[in-house]
Design a protein around this motif. Sequence first.
Motif, PDB file in Angstrom:
ATOM      1  N   SER A  88      11.323  46.829   3.565  1.00 37.31           N
ATOM      2  CA  SER A  88      12.013  46.537   2.310  1.00 37.31           C
ATOM      3  C   SER A  88      13.353  45.829   2.542  1.00 37.31           C
ATOM      4  N   LEU A  89      14.180  46.386   3.462  1.00 38.82           N
ATOM      5  CA  LEU A  89      15.524  45.839   3.685  1.00 38.82           C
ATOM      6  C   LEU A  89      15.494  44.476   4.391  1.00 38.82           C
ATOM      7  N   LEU A 148      23.993  45.368   3.023  1.00 40.58           N
ATOM      8  CA  LEU A 148      22.667  45.283   3.649  1.00 40.58           C
ATOM      9  C   LEU A 148      22.793  45.235   5.176  1.00 40.58           C
ATOM     10  N   LEU A 152      21.301  48.116   7.795  1.00 41.57           N
ATOM     11  CA  LEU A 152      20.350  47.775   8.847  1.00 41.57           C
ATOM     12  C   LEU A 152      20.935  47.966  10.240  1.00 41.57           C
TER      13      LEU A 152
END
Length: 218
Positions: A88-89, A148, A152
């Motif tokens: 998803s990320l 983001l 991550l």
Amino acid sequence: MLSEQPITSADKTFFRLRKDIVEGQIASGSKLSETELSTKYQVSRAVVREAINRLETCNLVERKANIGARVVALSPQGLVQLYQVRESLEGMAARLAANNMTDEEVSGLNDLLSSHFQEVKQGQSYYQEAGDVDFHYRIIMGSKNQHLISMLLNGIYHLVRMYRVQLGMAGPRVTTAFDEHRHIVQAISHRDEELAEMLMRRHILYSKNNIAAKLEGK
């Protein structure tokens, strides 16, 4: 990451311990002894304790009542949960990178792929170390979204690396992974956000399936 430079002895111990865990020098699922580690790294137990606490935030270490700190175990269930989030990320990162990467950064990504092509052609195992040379790292940074990037790189990146390094890519997956990277770069080069996201998500799903097969065979 290549850009990381240890500032203090605590940083140095954290980086060394993280590297040993990611690369399997300290086995997954094993208990971490502050006394043993302080002897091994020639630092105080307080420094080791700080490193272990930091590794907990990287999801490489977990604490359990009456057991203490342990290296996370690599498990099929853990892999599924990790890769659901990663898919998803990183899919979102690829979408944003197609829009936000500069022409120069996209050109650098193409150059990186060309250097990887030589490795694949020579039949070498297609694996890149973390940092600026890593294809995924460049795309994550290219998203230009700090939230983001942090989720991550500080959150799941090193656990992802642990699965990749210890269970890795070999055989036919080497060539197919390279081809998937090539198509993702083409989509980013054409500024096709939707295609870049879809291809990245599919690429990570295939990657997960490959690692899952190796986990089952262990």
